[in-house]
Design a protein around this motif. Structure first.
Motif, PDB file in Angstrom:
ATOM      1  N   VAL A  22       0.845  -1.041  -0.039  1.00 30.90           N
ATOM      2  CA  VAL A  22       0.006   0.107  -0.008  1.00 30.90           C
ATOM      3  C   VAL A  22       0.887   1.436   0.026  1.00 30.90           C
ATOM      4  N   LEU A  23       0.717   2.246  -0.908  1.00 29.29           N
ATOM      5  CA  LEU A  23       1.510   3.454  -1.133  1.00 29.29           C
ATOM      6  C   LEU A  23       0.579   4.466   0.019  1.00 29.29           C
ATOM      7  N   ASN A  24       1.142   4.952   0.914  1.00 27.11           N
ATOM      8  CA  ASN A  24       0.360   6.050   1.818  1.00 27.11           C
ATOM      9  C   ASN A  24       1.004   7.488   1.634  1.00 27.11           C
ATOM     10  N   LYS A  25       0.020   8.189   1.538  1.00 22.47           N
ATOM     11  CA  LYS A  25       0.625   9.627   1.145  1.00 22.47           C
ATOM     12  C   LYS A  25       0.288  10.395   2.524  1.00 22.47           C
ATOM     13  N   TYR A  26       1.085  11.375   2.922  1.00 21.25           N
ATOM     14  CA  TYR A  26       0.843  11.906   4.299  1.00 21.25           C
ATOM     15  C   TYR A  26       1.363  13.399   4.071  1.00 21.25           C
ATOM     16  N   CYS A  50       9.614  16.727  11.893  1.00 23.78           N
ATOM     17  CA  CYS A  50       9.251  16.980  13.285  1.00 23.78           C
ATOM     18  C   CYS A  50       8.901  15.661  14.396  1.00 23.78           C
ATOM     19  N   GLY A  51       8.784  14.631  13.634  1.00 25.53           N
ATOM     20  CA  GLY A  51       8.639  13.202  14.292  1.00 25.53           C
ATOM     21  C   GLY A  51       6.964  13.121  14.661  1.00 25.53           C
ATOM     22  N   LYS A  52       5.979  14.007  14.681  1.00 27.09           N
ATOM     23  CA  LYS A  52       4.758  13.635  15.085  1.00 27.09           C
ATOM     24  C   LYS A  52       4.067  12.763  14.289  1.00 27.09           C
ATOM     25  N   ASP A  53       3.245  11.952  14.551  1.00 28.88           N
ATOM     26  CA  ASP A  53       2.474  10.653  14.131  1.00 28.88           C
ATOM     27  C   ASP A  53       1.258  11.390  13.326  1.00 28.88           C
ATOM     28  N   PHE A  54       1.330  10.947  11.794  1.00 31.98           N
ATOM     29  CA  PHE A  54       0.173  11.356  11.077  1.00 31.98           C
ATOM     30  C   PHE A  54      -0.609  10.104  10.219  1.00 31.98           C
ATOM     31  N   THR A  55      -1.891  10.156  10.041  1.00 32.22           N
ATOM     32  CA  THR A  55      -2.645   8.937   9.424  1.00 32.22           C
ATOM     33  C   THR A  55      -2.644   9.478   7.753  1.00 32.22           C
ATOM     34  N   PRO A  56      -2.409   8.514   7.110  1.00 32.71           N
ATOM     35  CA  PRO A  56      -2.379   8.673   5.644  1.00 32.71           C
ATOM     36  C   PRO A  56      -3.537   9.563   5.111  1.00 32.71           C
ATOM     37  N   GLU A  57      -3.295  10.533   4.380  1.00 27.54           N
ATOM     38  CA  GLU A  57      -4.495  11.273   3.703  1.00 27.54           C
ATOM     39  C   GLU A  57      -5.087  10.383   2.520  1.00 27.54           C
TER      40      GLU A  57
END
Length: 70
Positions: A22-26, A50-57
């Motif tokens: 799966v290709l995830n874009k953030y 910055c190291g903050k966690d993000f859910t893929p767009e």
């Protein structure tokens, strides 16, 4: 439905089937940085700045077996 790859040397030994790649874009809303990464699922990732966690767009299946691309 996952496909079975009998000759896959990288799948989890306890797994019956391989999972798709799966290709995830953030996009980091703090640093205004965008990045992509390939995983075996649509999972959170850390911003490279910055190291903050993000859910893929968005997440897009790019292969039937993650072992072939990871």
């Amino acid at each position: 439905m996952a496909l079975l790859f009998a000759k896959c040397d990288h799948q989890d030994p306890g797994a019956k089937d391989c999972v798709p790649a799966v290709l995830n874009k953030y996009h980091c809303t703090y640093c205004d940085v965008s990045w992509e990464d390939i995983w075996s699922c649509g999972c959170d990732d850390e911003c490279p700045r910055c190291g903050k966690d993000f859910t893929p767009e968005s997440s897009e299946e790019v292969g039937p077996c993650a072992c072939a691309v990871l």
